[in-house]
Design a protein around this motif. Structure first.
Motif, PDB file in Angstrom:
ATOM      1  N   THR A 206       0.832  -1.204   0.000  1.00  0.00           N
ATOM      2  CA  THR A 206       0.000   0.000   0.000  1.00  0.00           C
ATOM      3  C   THR A 206       0.872   1.262   0.000  1.00  0.00           C
ATOM      4  O   THR A 206       0.616   2.232  -0.746  1.00  0.00           O
ATOM      5  CB  THR A 206      -0.935  -0.006   1.208  1.00  0.00           C
ATOM      6  OG1 THR A 206      -1.739  -1.203   1.183  1.00  0.00           O
ATOM      7  CG2 THR A 206      -1.854   1.201   1.194  1.00  0.00           C
ATOM      8  N   GLN A 207       1.918   1.236   0.857  1.00  0.00           N
ATOM      9  CA  GLN A 207       2.832   2.383   0.909  1.00  0.00           C
ATOM     10  C   GLN A 207       3.534   2.588  -0.428  1.00  0.00           C
ATOM     11  O   GLN A 207       3.700   3.733  -0.907  1.00  0.00           O
ATOM     12  CB  GLN A 207       3.864   2.184   2.019  1.00  0.00           C
ATOM     13  CG  GLN A 207       3.267   2.293   3.411  1.00  0.00           C
ATOM     14  CD  GLN A 207       4.304   2.021   4.497  1.00  0.00           C
ATOM     15  OE1 GLN A 207       5.430   1.655   4.178  1.00  0.00           O
ATOM     16  NE2 GLN A 207       3.896   2.218   5.751  1.00  0.00           N
ATOM     17  N   LEU A 208       3.945   1.467  -1.051  1.00  0.00           N
ATOM     18  CA  LEU A 208       4.608   1.579  -2.356  1.00  0.00           C
ATOM     19  C   LEU A 208       3.639   2.137  -3.389  1.00  0.00           C
ATOM     20  O   LEU A 208       4.034   2.963  -4.251  1.00  0.00           O
ATOM     21  CB  LEU A 208       5.122   0.200  -2.787  1.00  0.00           C
ATOM     22  CG  LEU A 208       6.312  -0.353  -1.992  1.00  0.00           C
ATOM     23  CD1 LEU A 208       6.639  -1.772  -2.434  1.00  0.00           C
ATOM     24  CD2 LEU A 208       7.548   0.540  -2.199  1.00  0.00           C
ATOM     25  N   LEU A 212       4.164   5.440  -5.356  1.00  0.00           N
ATOM     26  CA  LEU A 212       4.128   5.435  -6.829  1.00  0.00           C
ATOM     27  C   LEU A 212       3.128   6.470  -7.338  1.00  0.00           C
ATOM     28  O   LEU A 212       3.404   7.196  -8.313  1.00  0.00           O
ATOM     29  CB  LEU A 212       3.766   4.036  -7.317  1.00  0.00           C
ATOM     30  CG  LEU A 212       3.694   3.826  -8.822  1.00  0.00           C
ATOM     31  CD1 LEU A 212       5.068   4.136  -9.478  1.00  0.00           C
ATOM     32  CD2 LEU A 212       3.252   2.420  -9.172  1.00  0.00           C
ATOM     33  N   LYS A 213       1.977   6.505  -6.665  1.00  0.00           N
ATOM     34  CA  LYS A 213       0.976   7.500  -7.084  1.00  0.00           C
ATOM     35  C   LYS A 213       1.496   8.910  -6.871  1.00  0.00           C
ATOM     36  O   LYS A 213       1.294   9.799  -7.727  1.00  0.00           O
ATOM     37  CB  LYS A 213      -0.322   7.293  -6.307  1.00  0.00           C
ATOM     38  CG  LYS A 213      -1.091   6.043  -6.727  1.00  0.00           C
ATOM     39  CD  LYS A 213      -2.376   5.900  -5.935  1.00  0.00           C
ATOM     40  CE  LYS A 213      -3.156   4.667  -6.383  1.00  0.00           C
ATOM     41  NZ  LYS A 213      -4.395   4.493  -5.605  1.00  0.00           N
ATOM     42  N   GLU A 214       2.180   9.139  -5.726  1.00  0.00           N
ATOM     43  CA  GLU A 214       2.747  10.465  -5.483  1.00  0.00           C
ATOM     44  C   GLU A 214       3.793  10.810  -6.536  1.00  0.00           C
ATOM     45  O   GLU A 214       3.854  11.942  -7.048  1.00  0.00           O
ATOM     46  CB  GLU A 214       3.379  10.512  -4.088  1.00  0.00           C
ATOM     47  CG  GLU A 214       2.343  10.482  -2.965  1.00  0.00           C
ATOM     48  CD  GLU A 214       3.006  10.451  -1.600  1.00  0.00           C
ATOM     49  OE1 GLU A 214       4.257  10.368  -1.545  1.00  0.00           O
ATOM     50  OE2 GLU A 214       2.276  10.471  -0.559  1.00  0.00           O
ATOM     51  N   GLN A 215       4.615   9.790  -6.856  1.00  0.00           N
ATOM     52  CA  GLN A 215       5.652  10.030  -7.875  1.00  0.00           C
ATOM     53  C   GLN A 215       5.020  10.334  -9.229  1.00  0.00           C
ATOM     54  O   GLN A 215       5.468  11.243  -9.970  1.00  0.00           O
ATOM     55  CB  GLN A 215       6.580   8.822  -7.963  1.00  0.00           C
ATOM     56  CG  GLN A 215       7.757   9.024  -8.884  1.00  0.00           C
ATOM     57  CD  GLN A 215       8.677   7.816  -8.894  1.00  0.00           C
ATOM     58  OE1 GLN A 215       8.413   6.855  -8.189  1.00  0.00           O
ATOM     59  NE2 GLN A 215       9.738   7.902  -9.662  1.00  0.00           N
ATOM     60  N   GLN A 216       3.973   9.540  -9.528  1.00  0.00           N
ATOM     61  CA  GLN A 216       3.289   9.782 -10.795  1.00  0.00           C
ATOM     62  C   GLN A 216       2.641  11.176 -10.795  1.00  0.00           C
ATOM     63  O   GLN A 216       2.666  11.883 -11.828  1.00  0.00           O
ATOM     64  CB  GLN A 216       2.217   8.700 -11.019  1.00  0.00           C
ATOM     65  CG  GLN A 216       2.802   7.323 -11.319  1.00  0.00           C
ATOM     66  CD  GLN A 216       1.732   6.265 -11.431  1.00  0.00           C
ATOM     67  OE1 GLN A 216       0.562   6.542 -11.137  1.00  0.00           O
ATOM     68  NE2 GLN A 216       2.124   5.065 -11.871  1.00  0.00           N
ATOM     69  N   ALA A 217       2.089  11.572  -9.640  1.00  0.00           N
ATOM     70  CA  ALA A 217       1.466  12.905  -9.567  1.00  0.00           C
ATOM     71  C   ALA A 217       2.518  14.000  -9.730  1.00  0.00           C
ATOM     72  O   ALA A 217       2.304  15.014 -10.423  1.00  0.00           O
ATOM     73  CB  ALA A 217       0.742  13.052  -8.235  1.00  0.00           C
ATOM     74  N   VAL A 218       3.695  13.800  -9.083  1.00  0.00           N
ATOM     75  CA  VAL A 218       4.787  14.789  -9.211  1.00  0.00           C
ATOM     76  C   VAL A 218       5.268  14.867 -10.647  1.00  0.00           C
ATOM     77  O   VAL A 218       5.507  15.972 -11.198  1.00  0.00           O
ATOM     78  CB  VAL A 218       5.946  14.424  -8.258  1.00  0.00           C
ATOM     79  CG1 VAL A 218       7.171  15.279  -8.566  1.00  0.00           C
ATOM     80  CG2 VAL A 218       5.516  14.611  -6.811  1.00  0.00           C
TER      81      VAL A 218
END
Length: 252
Positions: A206-208, A212-218
């Motif tokens: 879940t953390q990954l 990943l979602k945060e990285q994709q959003a950035v």
């Protein structure tokens, strides 16, 4: 042993001839008694000799030959007295026969004398019989006690064996219970550990996914900023060039 059996056979046949009268039975009776008595004297068979004297005396008493009968009974008493052991029952029997002789002769004084001896030996015989009966009773009692003790020991042994096997059974059941308890505890702990590991793995996943979602959003934000900058640059470049050319022209 063979001579003893032969003498006993002669004596038994003589008794048979005395009980069942038929012609020529008396001579056969006396002949058989004489043969039995002769074997008893030759081989010192005491019982056969005494019985032969007694039967012969009873025969002559039945024939009213009192003198012969009395002599035979007295001979039996003398023979018994010559033996190293006492036989009160036999002595009582001979004196009882002598009492019968005296009674038939109506000799009451002699009868009284014989009766005195008869009572003495008869009482001794009864006392011996009583003692023997008591001894037999004691022996039977001891035998019963021993049998009861043996039975009690056998039951005690069976009870001990039963308790032993019962103890083994309880120990086996306890061991099986402990084994199942340990197995249940082991698998329960293993299940808890596996569940905890799965939860941790799920949490990490879940953390990954969040990272990943945060990285994709950035990355999406960076791409958007880059596109806006390029758009601004594309919008600013013609004005800059025009202004620059105008400034150069003014200088010229």
């Amino acid at each position: 042993s063979t001579k003893s059996n032969l003498g006993t056979a002669y004596l038994n046949l003589a008794v048979l001839y005395s009980e069942y009268y038929f012609p020529q039975s008396e001579p056969l009776f006396l002949d058989l008694l004489n043969k039995a008595q002769l074997i008893a004297q030759q081989y010192n068979i005491k019982v056969i000799y005494r019985n032969s004297l007694g039967l012969k005396g009873e025969y002559f008493l039945a024939k009213d030959d009192f003198l012969m009968a009395e002599n035979l009974f007295k001979e039996g008493i003398a023979y018994q007295n010559s033996l190293p052991f006492a036989d009160n029952a036999t002595m009582g029997t001979f004196y009882a026969s002598l009492k019968n002789v005296a009674a038939k002769q109506k000799n009451f004084l002699t009868y009284y004398q014989y009766d005195t001896s008869f009572v003495k030996y008869n009482n001794r015989s009864l006392n011996e019989a009583s003692i023997k009966s008591l001894q037999n009773a004691d022996a039977r009692f001891e035998s019963v006690k021993k049998a009861d003790k043996i039975l009690w020991l056998e039951n005690e042994n069976k009870l001990q064996n039963t308790n032993k096997w019962l103890g083994y059974g309880i120990a086996i059941l306890l061991f099986i219970g402990l084994l199942f308890g340990f197995r249940s505890y082991y698998f329960r702990q293993r299940y808890y550990l596996q569940s905890e590991a799965a939860a941790q793995q799920k949490q990490v996943a879940t953390q990954l996914q969040l990272q990943l979602k945060e990285q994709q959003a950035v990355e999406a934000l960076m791409q958007k900023i880059s596109m806006e900058r390029r758009l601004l640059q594309s919008q600013m470049d013609p004005h800059f060039v025009f202004n620059a050319l105008g400034n150069i022209q003014s200088f010229v």
